[in-house]
Design an enzyme around this catalytic site. Structure first.
Site, PDB file in Angstrom:
ATOM      1  N   GLU A  25     -57.818 -50.517 -73.751  1.00  0.00           N
ATOM      2  CA  GLU A  25     -57.820 -51.971 -73.541  1.00  0.00           C
ATOM      3  C   GLU A  25     -58.937 -52.627 -74.357  1.00  0.00           C
ATOM      4  O   GLU A  25     -59.932 -51.975 -74.716  1.00  0.00           O
ATOM      5  CB  GLU A  25     -58.040 -52.246 -72.035  1.00  0.00           C
ATOM      6  CG  GLU A  25     -58.054 -53.726 -71.680  1.00  0.00           C
ATOM      7  CD  GLU A  25     -58.000 -53.974 -70.171  1.00  0.00           C
ATOM      8  OE1 GLU A  25     -58.130 -53.017 -69.383  1.00  0.00           O
ATOM      9  OE2 GLU A  25     -57.838 -55.149 -69.786  1.00  0.00           O
ATOM     10  N   ASN A 172     -48.921 -57.134 -66.504  1.00  0.00           N
ATOM     11  CA  ASN A 172     -49.818 -56.130 -65.918  1.00  0.00           C
ATOM     12  C   ASN A 172     -50.407 -56.672 -64.625  1.00  0.00           C
ATOM     13  O   ASN A 172     -50.880 -57.818 -64.587  1.00  0.00           O
ATOM     14  CB  ASN A 172     -50.967 -55.826 -66.887  1.00  0.00           C
ATOM     15  CG  ASN A 172     -52.063 -54.975 -66.238  1.00  0.00           C
ATOM     16  OD1 ASN A 172     -51.867 -53.790 -66.012  1.00  0.00           O
ATOM     17  ND2 ASN A 172     -53.185 -55.597 -65.904  1.00  0.00           N
ATOM     18  N   GLU A 173     -50.392 -55.874 -63.584  1.00  0.00           N
ATOM     19  CA  GLU A 173     -51.022 -56.249 -62.306  1.00  0.00           C
ATOM     20  C   GLU A 173     -50.759 -57.721 -61.985  1.00  0.00           C
ATOM     21  O   GLU A 173     -51.686 -58.498 -61.726  1.00  0.00           O
ATOM     22  CB  GLU A 173     -52.524 -55.936 -62.314  1.00  0.00           C
ATOM     23  CG  GLU A 173     -52.773 -54.441 -62.454  1.00  0.00           C
ATOM     24  CD  GLU A 173     -54.176 -53.969 -62.084  1.00  0.00           C
ATOM     25  OE1 GLU A 173     -55.067 -54.807 -61.871  1.00  0.00           O
ATOM     26  OE2 GLU A 173     -54.364 -52.745 -61.997  1.00  0.00           O
ATOM     27  N   TYR A 239     -56.767 -45.932 -58.753  1.00  0.00           N
ATOM     28  CA  TYR A 239     -58.065 -45.445 -59.208  1.00  0.00           C
ATOM     29  C   TYR A 239     -58.739 -44.644 -58.100  1.00  0.00           C
ATOM     30  O   TYR A 239     -58.652 -45.011 -56.923  1.00  0.00           O
ATOM     31  CB  TYR A 239     -58.965 -46.618 -59.624  1.00  0.00           C
ATOM     32  CG  TYR A 239     -58.557 -47.210 -60.961  1.00  0.00           C
ATOM     33  CD1 TYR A 239     -58.964 -46.625 -62.146  1.00  0.00           C
ATOM     34  CD2 TYR A 239     -57.743 -48.342 -61.028  1.00  0.00           C
ATOM     35  CE1 TYR A 239     -58.595 -47.152 -63.387  1.00  0.00           C
ATOM     36  CE2 TYR A 239     -57.367 -48.873 -62.262  1.00  0.00           C
ATOM     37  CZ  TYR A 239     -57.796 -48.262 -63.438  1.00  0.00           C
ATOM     38  OH  TYR A 239     -57.419 -48.779 -64.655  1.00  0.00           O
ATOM     39  N   GLU A 296     -52.065 -46.602 -65.116  1.00  0.00           N
ATOM     40  CA  GLU A 296     -53.529 -46.667 -64.982  1.00  0.00           C
ATOM     41  C   GLU A 296     -53.930 -45.725 -63.859  1.00  0.00           C
ATOM     42  O   GLU A 296     -53.506 -45.899 -62.706  1.00  0.00           O
ATOM     43  CB  GLU A 296     -54.011 -48.097 -64.678  1.00  0.00           C
ATOM     44  CG  GLU A 296     -53.912 -49.013 -65.876  1.00  0.00           C
ATOM     45  CD  GLU A 296     -54.548 -50.382 -65.654  1.00  0.00           C
ATOM     46  OE1 GLU A 296     -55.522 -50.490 -64.881  1.00  0.00           O
ATOM     47  OE2 GLU A 296     -54.054 -51.351 -66.277  1.00  0.00           O
ATOM     48  N   GLN A 345     -59.975 -45.045 -69.283  1.00  0.00           N
ATOM     49  CA  GLN A 345     -59.406 -45.481 -70.530  1.00  0.00           C
ATOM     50  C   GLN A 345     -59.947 -44.611 -71.649  1.00  0.00           C
ATOM     51  O   GLN A 345     -60.999 -44.010 -71.500  1.00  0.00           O
ATOM     52  CB  GLN A 345     -59.773 -46.934 -70.804  1.00  0.00           C
ATOM     53  CG  GLN A 345     -59.228 -47.909 -69.779  1.00  0.00           C
ATOM     54  CD  GLN A 345     -59.337 -49.365 -70.248  1.00  0.00           C
ATOM     55  OE1 GLN A 345     -59.711 -49.625 -71.380  1.00  0.00           O
ATOM     56  NE2 GLN A 345     -59.012 -50.304 -69.353  1.00  0.00           N
TER      57      GLN A 345
HETATM   58  O1  AHR Z   1     -58.715 -50.428 -66.388  1.00  0.00           O
HETATM   59  C1  AHR Z   1     -59.477 -51.532 -65.998  1.00  0.00           C
HETATM   60  C2  AHR Z   1     -58.653 -52.575 -65.294  1.00  0.00           C
HETATM   61  O2  AHR Z   1     -58.190 -52.059 -64.083  1.00  0.00           O
HETATM   62  C3  AHR Z   1     -57.396 -53.019 -65.978  1.00  0.00           C
HETATM   63  O3  AHR Z   1     -57.629 -54.001 -66.926  1.00  0.00           O
HETATM   64  C4  AHR Z   1     -56.585 -53.583 -64.845  1.00  0.00           C
HETATM   65  O4  AHR Z   1     -55.205 -53.495 -65.083  1.00  0.00           O
HETATM   66  C5  AHR Z   1     -57.049 -52.764 -63.659  1.00  0.00           C
HETATM   67  O5  AHR Z   1     -57.362 -53.552 -62.586  1.00  0.00           O
END
Ligand code: AHR
Length: 492
Positions: A25, A172-173, A239, A296, A345
């Site tokens: 990103e 995205n999101e 995450y 992600e 990332q």
């Molecule tokens: O990876 C960091 C961020 O995490 C991304 O931009 C977003 O899609 C997510 O919340």
């Protein structure tokens, strides 16, 4: 002792190589410095892309690379990233540190990067603040081979032939940074926007809808019900965060066994999330046509002290290697539904595989896991039964090992094993059914400390070495699996 049975005659589907995908990103030092240094840089580069990083990415056989975000994608206007670089407009990267984005890395640079490293591009379009027309034109610009204003603009910018673009995300999101939408509203927008993402010539776009945040099962249900028939993939973001709150997630480098334990427990949680989201998808898509795209995933800790908190730079230790090993084993096990995953990332951000500091570059423990595991790409998943024992911490417990096995086109069996226990070596006894095997070799990643990491002063502290504590006698494999280790075996 842990008993394992590998049923080599029971193949459970192909492990899509895209499970070993990555995500880069416009965030912190991922694109700028990490990948793009510009043609005039003192850092050796190919048309502006740093050579050391390019070689390291090529070696991993990265199948697919997602770009430009993330949250950045829903603020990105692609026309600002084409044409002579000196004329490209500036913008503020409001999500990530409020820094100035000069748009020097745009569509042509990203496509060049993908060509140089041999990865499929996966581009995420802007639904949050972009128009349908803008998205429609971007697809035309990239993939139309005839004469049109957009295709001719591409030619004027130096690219005669259209690119092949397979993977395209529609936002995205969008439940959060991509517009704070409800699932009903986004499902309608998805139906509209995706209509204008056209297939030109022989280019067929695999359309990925914005999926749920972690355990938002209602989002999955609404999206599948209202738009499932119009999508090829549905994303999932998860995450691994040791702390209970976003404020105080925990340190990447300084932690005790309690944090090691909770982090690995949370990494294992993605198995439950995939099972539950897949069950909802099965209701609307029993043939599993729609892929679950985990675009992600990875660890997220507090930013390293002294760094810009908006840049999400964190250290990467042996614990992250275990997270990667566990997660990839889980994705393999769901290869009937999980068709792609992209760790967040690639460089200098979150669970990065590479760190850079000016002209210096190092490979993190996570990089080495992707290197060791690449043997699973496009191989056939084998049926594995494990009589697991538990790694206990306080009143809690998690399985002691995580394991995955596949057979490749040359009939080599690969077994990836993680020992989650930081204290005890494990004896693993593995019987093969449906095949006869006589030779084993392997690679191990481990270290003395849980938080061992590579630094620019000591870049090879955590690096794979050859593993010789595995033997095969009478078709029975015996492995002494050291504490806190990841081992990949090749069995012939
Ligand atoms: O990876 C960091 C961020 O995490 C991304 O931009 C977003 O899609 C997510 O919340």
């Amino acid at each position: 002792m842990i008993n394992v049975t590998i049923n080599a005659d029971v193949k459970k589907g192909t492990i899509n190589k895209n499970i070993y995908g990555h995500f880069a990103e416009h965030l912190g030092r991922c694109i700028y410095e990490g990948i793009w240094v510009g043609e005039d840089s003192h850092i050796p580069n190919t048309n502006g892309i740093r050579n050391d990083v390019m070689e390291a990415l090529r070696n991993l056989k990265i199948p697919v690379l997602r770009w430009p975000g993330g949250c950045f994608a829903d603020e990105y206007h692609w026309k600002e990233g084409i044409g002579p670089r000196k004329d490209r407009p500036y913008m503020i990267n409001t999500h990530w540190g409020g820094v100035v984005e000069n748009n020097h890395f745009g569509t042509h640079e990203f496509m060049m990067l993908c060509e140089l490293i041999g990865a499929e591009p996966y581009i995420c379009g802007n639904v949050g603040s972009g128009t349908i027309y803008e998205m429609q034109q971007w697809i035309e610009y990239m993939t139309f081979g005839g004469n049109s204003t957009m295709a001719d603009l591409r030619r004027a910018n130096g690219r005669e032939k259209p690119w092949k673009l397979k993977y395209f995300g529609i936002g995205n999101e969008n439940w959060g940074c991509g517009g704070n939408m409800t699932p009903e509203y986004y499902a309608d927008l998805y139906r509209r926007y995706s209509t204008y993402v056209r297939n030109y010539g022989d280019n067929t776009v695999y359309k990925v809808a914005c999926g749920p945040n972690v355990d938002d099962y209602n989002w999955t249900d609404v999206l599948m019900k209202k738009a499932g028939h119009l999508m090829d993939g549905l994303s999932l973001h998860y995450y691994t965060i040791p702390g209970s709150f976003w404020e105080g997630k925990g340190s990447a480098a300084e932690f005790d066994e309690g944090e090691w334990f909770i982090t690995l427990k949370k990494a294992l949680h993605i198995d439950e999330l995939i099972k539950k989201h897949s069950t909802i998808m099965d209701k609307y898509d029993p043939d599993k046509r729609v892929g679950l795209i985990v675009d992600e995933w990875g660890s997220w800790y507090d930013a390293e002290p002294g760094t810009n908190p908006g840049f999400l730079f964190q250290q990467n230790t042996l614990r992250d290697a275990l997270i990667a090993g566990i997660s990839l084993n889980i994705f393999n096990s769901h290869c009937d539904r999980v068709q792609m995953a992209n760790i967040a990332q690639t460089i200098n951000v979150l669970q990065a595989i590479i760190h850079t500091e000016d002209e210096k570059m190092l490979l993190t423990p996570t990089y080495h896991i992707f290197d060791m595991y690449k043997v699973h790409q496009d191989a056939e998943l084998l049926d594995v039964h494990v009589k697991n024992t538990m790694y206990k911490y306080g009143k809690d417990a998690i399985p002691q090992i995580s394991i995955s096995s596949s057979v490749d086109k040359d009939d080599k069996i690969h077994i990836s094993m993680c020992n989650l226990d930081p204290n005890g070596e494990l004896e693993v006894v593995c019987e093969f059914r449906g095949t006869s095997r006589t030779e084993v070799s392997g690679t191990i990643l481990t270290a003395t400390e849980m938080n061992a990491m590579n630094t620019f002063d000591n870049p090879n502290k955590v690096a794979p070495t050859s593993f010789d504590s595995a033997t095969i006698v009478d078709n029975k494999l015996t492995v002494s699996l050291p504490a806190k280790s990841v081992v990949v075996l090749e069995v012939c």
